[in-house]
Design a protein around this motif. Structure first.
Motif, PDB file in Angstrom:
ATOM      1  N   ASN A  85      18.801   5.689  23.218  1.00 38.32           N
ATOM      2  CA  ASN A  85      18.179   4.378  23.148  1.00 38.32           C
ATOM      3  C   ASN A  85      16.746   4.513  23.620  1.00 38.32           C
ATOM      4  N   ASP A  86      15.815   4.230  22.748  1.00 33.17           N
ATOM      5  CA  ASP A  86      14.409   4.449  23.081  1.00 33.17           C
ATOM      6  C   ASP A  86      13.919   3.482  24.149  1.00 33.17           C
ATOM      7  N   ASP A  87      14.423   2.258  24.159  1.00 31.99           N
ATOM      8  CA  ASP A  87      13.993   1.285  25.166  1.00 31.99           C
ATOM      9  C   ASP A  87      14.437   1.705  26.558  1.00 31.99           C
ATOM     10  N   VAL A  88      15.612   2.328  26.642  1.00 30.57           N
ATOM     11  CA  VAL A  88      16.131   2.762  27.933  1.00 30.57           C
ATOM     12  C   VAL A  88      15.559   4.126  28.310  1.00 30.57           C
ATOM     13  N   GLN A  89      15.721   5.110  27.432  1.00 25.34           N
ATOM     14  CA  GLN A  89      15.377   6.490  27.786  1.00 25.34           C
ATOM     15  C   GLN A  89      13.948   6.872  27.402  1.00 25.34           C
ATOM     16  N   GLY A  90      13.484   6.423  26.255  1.00 26.79           N
ATOM     17  CA  GLY A  90      12.118   6.749  25.854  1.00 26.79           C
ATOM     18  C   GLY A  90      11.099   6.095  26.760  1.00 26.79           C
ATOM     19  N   THR A  91      11.306   4.805  27.054  1.00 23.38           N
ATOM     20  CA  THR A  91      10.413   4.096  27.971  1.00 23.38           C
ATOM     21  C   THR A  91      10.433   4.743  29.350  1.00 23.38           C
ATOM     22  N   ALA A  92      11.629   5.122  29.792  1.00 20.03           N
ATOM     23  CA  ALA A  92      11.751   5.782  31.092  1.00 20.03           C
ATOM     24  C   ALA A  92      10.974   7.093  31.118  1.00 20.03           C
ATOM     25  N   ALA A  93      11.066   7.858  30.045  1.00 21.35           N
ATOM     26  CA  ALA A  93      10.410   9.177  30.015  1.00 21.35           C
ATOM     27  C   ALA A  93       8.896   9.046  30.000  1.00 21.35           C
ATOM     28  N   VAL A  94       8.366   8.117  29.215  1.00 17.11           N
ATOM     29  CA  VAL A  94       6.904   8.003  29.157  1.00 17.11           C
ATOM     30  C   VAL A  94       6.370   7.427  30.466  1.00 17.11           C
ATOM     31  N   ALA A  95       7.098   6.477  31.078  1.00 19.66           N
ATOM     32  CA  ALA A  95       6.664   5.952  32.370  1.00 19.66           C
ATOM     33  C   ALA A  95       6.724   7.039  33.441  1.00 19.66           C
ATOM     34  N   SER A  96       7.789   7.826  33.425  1.00 21.53           N
ATOM     35  CA  SER A  96       7.937   8.906  34.410  1.00 21.53           C
ATOM     36  C   SER A  96       6.878   9.982  34.213  1.00 21.53           C
ATOM     37  N   GLY A  97       6.648  10.358  32.958  1.00 19.96           N
ATOM     38  CA  GLY A  97       5.633  11.365  32.677  1.00 19.96           C
ATOM     39  C   GLY A  97       4.250  10.899  33.101  1.00 19.96           C
TER      40      GLY A  97
ATOM     41  N   CYS B 200      15.656  -0.591  34.614  1.00 16.32           N
ATOM     42  CA  CYS B 200      16.610   0.266  35.322  1.00 16.32           C
ATOM     43  C   CYS B 200      16.630   1.675  34.727  1.00 16.32           C
ATOM     44  N   GLY B 201      16.326   1.791  33.438  1.00 18.42           N
ATOM     45  CA  GLY B 201      16.211   3.115  32.838  1.00 18.42           C
ATOM     46  C   GLY B 201      15.060   3.905  33.438  1.00 18.42           C
ATOM     47  N   ILE B 202      13.936   3.221  33.668  1.00 21.45           N
ATOM     48  CA  ILE B 202      12.796   3.864  34.322  1.00 21.45           C
ATOM     49  C   ILE B 202      13.176   4.304  35.732  1.00 21.45           C
ATOM     50  N   ALA B 203      13.825   3.400  36.469  1.00 24.32           N
ATOM     51  CA  ALA B 203      14.238   3.735  37.829  1.00 24.32           C
ATOM     52  C   ALA B 203      15.172   4.942  37.841  1.00 24.32           C
TER      53      ALA B 203
ATOM     54  N   ARG C 165      14.242   3.753  47.323  1.00 30.19           N
ATOM     55  CA  ARG C 165      12.797   3.643  47.123  1.00 30.19           C
ATOM     56  C   ARG C 165      12.420   2.754  45.941  1.00 30.19           C
ATOM     57  N   PHE C 166      13.434   2.132  45.310  1.00 29.75           N
ATOM     58  CA  PHE C 166      13.185   1.250  44.165  1.00 29.75           C
ATOM     59  C   PHE C 166      13.508  -0.189  44.530  1.00 29.75           C
ATOM     60  N   TYR C 167      12.596  -1.069  44.203  1.00 33.86           N
ATOM     61  CA  TYR C 167      12.764  -2.502  44.433  1.00 33.86           C
ATOM     62  C   TYR C 167      12.671  -3.186  43.076  1.00 33.86           C
ATOM     63  N   VAL C 168      13.828  -3.570  42.535  1.00 45.36           N
ATOM     64  CA  VAL C 168      13.887  -4.167  41.207  1.00 45.36           C
ATOM     65  C   VAL C 168      13.939  -5.677  41.351  1.00 45.36           C
ATOM     66  N   VAL C 169      12.975  -6.349  40.726  1.00 45.19           N
ATOM     67  CA  VAL C 169      12.829  -7.789  40.859  1.00 45.19           C
ATOM     68  C   VAL C 169      13.159  -8.458  39.532  1.00 45.19           C
ATOM     69  N   GLY C 170      14.126  -9.357  39.556  1.00 47.24           N
ATOM     70  CA  GLY C 170      14.487 -10.125  38.372  1.00 47.24           C
ATOM     71  C   GLY C 170      13.977 -11.553  38.466  1.00 47.24           C
ATOM     72  N   ARG C 171      14.544 -12.426  37.637  1.00 45.18           N
ATOM     73  CA  ARG C 171      14.083 -13.817  37.617  1.00 45.18           C
ATOM     74  C   ARG C 171      14.274 -14.511  38.965  1.00 45.18           C
TER      75      ARG C 171
ATOM     76  N   THR D 161       3.695   1.924  46.228  1.00 48.63           N
ATOM     77  CA  THR D 161       2.641   2.786  45.679  1.00 48.63           C
ATOM     78  C   THR D 161       2.541   2.613  44.166  1.00 48.63           C
ATOM     79  N   VAL D 162       3.644   2.120  43.561  1.00 52.18           N
ATOM     80  CA  VAL D 162       3.717   1.983  42.099  1.00 52.18           C
ATOM     81  C   VAL D 162       4.266   0.605  41.761  1.00 52.18           C
ATOM     82  N   LEU D 163       3.637  -0.053  40.791  1.00 45.70           N
ATOM     83  CA  LEU D 163       4.082  -1.352  40.307  1.00 45.70           C
ATOM     84  C   LEU D 163       4.246  -1.254  38.789  1.00 45.70           C
ATOM     85  N   ILE D 164       5.471  -1.495  38.303  1.00 48.25           N
ATOM     86  CA  ILE D 164       5.781  -1.352  36.879  1.00 48.25           C
ATOM     87  C   ILE D 164       6.292  -2.684  36.351  1.00 48.25           C
ATOM     88  N   GLY D 165       5.759  -3.109  35.219  1.00 44.97           N
ATOM     89  CA  GLY D 165       6.184  -4.363  34.618  1.00 44.97           C
ATOM     90  C   GLY D 165       6.849  -4.167  33.276  1.00 44.97           C
ATOM     91  N   VAL D 166       8.100  -4.604  33.161  1.00 43.97           N
ATOM     92  CA  VAL D 166       8.825  -4.616  31.883  1.00 43.97           C
ATOM     93  C   VAL D 166       9.525  -5.971  31.747  1.00 43.97           C
TER      94      VAL D 166
END
Length: 572
Positions: free
Chosen positions: A273-285, A313-316, A336-342, A392-397
């Motif tokens: 799944n590109d939204d889960v794994q592809g997005t995670a890989a490009v964000a991680s890279g 969560c895929g990125i995390a 070390r991950f703080y996931v914020v929802g609605r 140190t890092v702020l990610i928006g999806v």
């Protein structure tokens, strides 16, 4: 989706035999060369008089198309023109976009593809790909059995429910598989005759579409539950039976289906799944590349992710795996991950665990983690998290435009010398922040990666191109490796290898003032490097037999099609 009638030989070699008539040849996007048919071909194929007399080269045709494209008033007009070109002459289409990929990427994909999906029914011209509709349940095997699909190697499929940040686009979601398949060819080199975009039309809950008299999809509320799962299962079973070694990419499924379907089928066939794994890989890279600039080790990163769906969560998950590989325990890394929802931070005692998917529960913070926090509410808000966790890092999806406010960014910048901020939501209108604002709010200290393209920003008194943290840096190379090397399964370890391969290409490794990612014009080179990195990991994991680096590179290079015209002649 391939030729109307399959030619005798695949149009991959320098010469192609065909039994098609004159009109059918000109109507076949894989064979049509337009004004580039030579005098010899025109005589043999009976094309004299059907074409203007001047024989043009592919390069001359590209120049003419670029002149026409640049003369149009909007990117949406250019999107429509390119789609029509793709449906009439695929070689010319790919020559245009590969030679001008930086200029064309925002047109054929984000952000313009969003409007293409929203207006898909109104600009629909010719069939491309497959619409497998719920009323045709039970017929999928028969549809896929058509000989025109004999050469298919790669499929991108959507059900149109979560298109970019635009929500349910029903059958109009087909614009995404068409665009992703185009990038597979333009960046990863897959021959267009081997690619197939598919939309699973299970209805739509978008009332505007249902009320639109021009809507091309099935006019019905979305099928859900057991009926939906049975339809998906029929599709996957039929695909596996038809093409046992096909690459199947899931695209833009809603969060309650994306990770669930991936987990269900990931060991059934070569799929991701590109939204889960592809997005995670490009964000991680991109984060690994940013570490070259900030100097903060990956094990010391504190990451806030706005958007607790499958992408966030895929990125995390992937960054967590990288942290574990670097020495942290899985529990230490997850903390070390703080996931914020609605509703705010996902936290024990406040977040209803029963309403979360399994992939989300891993990132629910322990109640003890916020003891002593200075916060406005029992469930910390985004601002509360930034004040207390000091990320140190702020990610928006999140898909919520402007959700990274000035106050949040300035608060983050108080505690971090070089804040890393990735507003990744697409299209551009849904981005959590604009790069120019982020620069202003951090006094120029921010390191930025965006999901969609933005104009250059000013940094140190000169224009600086914003890094587009786009999945096109990852999935074409992963797909090329899977097909060229016959990798049976796409695992998370392969995506970790892809992320590391991308980070190794970062210009910032040699110059901290340079970009984090290679320029978009180098996407073919990036895909090749990613494919090699993925291939080496597949060998290390025992998925494929060991081969030399030279042999691996040769296999990958042999898979990369170049858009050049073949010689077309009649089969005797």
């Amino acid at each position: 989706m391939g030729s109307k009638f399959p030619p005798v030989d695949m149009p991959i070699d320098a010469k192609v035999k065909t039994r098609l008539t004159e009109q059918d040849i000109l109507a076949d996007p894989l064979l049509n060369k337009g004004t580039a048919f030579t005098e010899e071909e025109r005589a043999e194929l009976g094309l004299h008089g059907l074409l203007p007399p001047n024989v043009m080269t592919l390069e001359e045709q590209v120049s003419r198309r670029m002149e026409a494209l640049r003369g149009l008033p909007t990117d949406f007009d250019r999107y429509v023109m390119l789609r029509e070109l793709q449906d009439s002459n695929e070689t010319l289409y790919y020559a245009v976009i590969t030679q001008h990929i930086e200029e064309m990427l925002p047109v054929i994909y984000t952000p313009t593809v969003g409007a293409g999906c929203q207006r898909f029914s109104h600009i629909y011209r010719k069939p491309r790909g497959l619409f497998l509709s719920y009323p045709h349940k039970g017929l999928i095997r028969k549809i896929l059995a058509n000989p025109r699909f004999d050469n298919i190697e790669a499929i991108v499929v959507t059900d149109g429910e979560r298109i970019l940040g635009l929500g349910d686009q029903g059958a109009g979601g087909m614009g995404i598989p068409i665009g992703k398949m185009a990038l597979y060819t333009a960046c990863g080199g897959l021959h267009p005759a081997t690619t197939l975009p598919i939309t699973l039309d299970v209805g739509t809950d978008n009332q505007e579409l249902l009320a639109d008299p021009l809507y091309i999809g099935w006019r019905h509320a979305r099928i859900r539950g057991a009926e939906y799962d049975e339809f998906i299962d029929e599709f996957v079973s039929a695909v596996k039976e038809r093409w046992p070694h096909v690459l199947l990419q899931w695209e833009d499924f809603a969060k309650n289906n994306a990770s669930r379907l991936l987990e269900k089928y990931r060991d059934t066939l070569c799929t991701f799944n590109d939204d889960v794994q592809g997005t995670a890989a490009v964000a991680s890279g991109t984060l690994l590349a940013a570490i070259n600039v900030t100097g903060v080790p990956v094990t010391e990163q504190r990451v806030v992710i706005l958007g607790g769906g499958s992408a966030g969560c895929g990125i995390a998950s992937l960054i967590q795996n990288i942290m574990v590989e670097a020495g942290l325990s899985a529990e230490e890394a997850a903390s070390r991950f703080y996931v914020v929802g609605r509703a705010g931070l996902m936290i024990e005692g406040k977040t209803d665990l029963a309403k979360l998917e399994p992939f989300q529960r891993r990132y629910v913070q322990k109640a003890t983690a916020i003891e002593g926090w200075d916060k406005e509410n029992d469930q910390p808000s985004m601002m509360d998290v930034i004040k207390n966790a000091k990320p140190t890092v702020l990610i928006g999806v999140s898909g919520q435009a402007g959700s990274f406010t000035e106050a949040m960014v300035r608060e983050m910048a108080k505690h971090v010398a070089r804040p890393v901020i990735f507003p990744l939501s697409n299209p551009t209108a849904n981005s959590e922040a604009r790069p120019a604002d982020l620069m202003a709010w951090t006094e120029g200290r921010v390191i930025i990666g965006t999901g969609s393209p933005f104009p250059p920003i000013e940094r140190n008194g000169r224009a600086f191109k914003v890094d587009q943290t786009n999945n096109s840096y990852i999935f074409p190379g992963v797909g090329a490796a899977a097909l060229a090397l016959k990798i049976p399964r796409i695992t998370d370890r392969l995506f970790m290898a892809a992320a590391k391969s991308l980070a190794e290409l970062s210009p910032a490794r040699a110059d901290a003032e340079a970009n984090l990612l290679p320029p978009v014009c180098k996407l073919r080179d990036v895909a090749r490097a990613v494919a090699i990195g993925v291939g080496k990991q597949a060998i290390a994991d025992g998925q494929i037999a060991p081969i030399s680096d030279a042999e691996m590179a040769a296999k990958i290079d042999a898979k990369m099609w170049e858009p050049v015209y073949p010689h077309v002649f009649l089969a005797k």
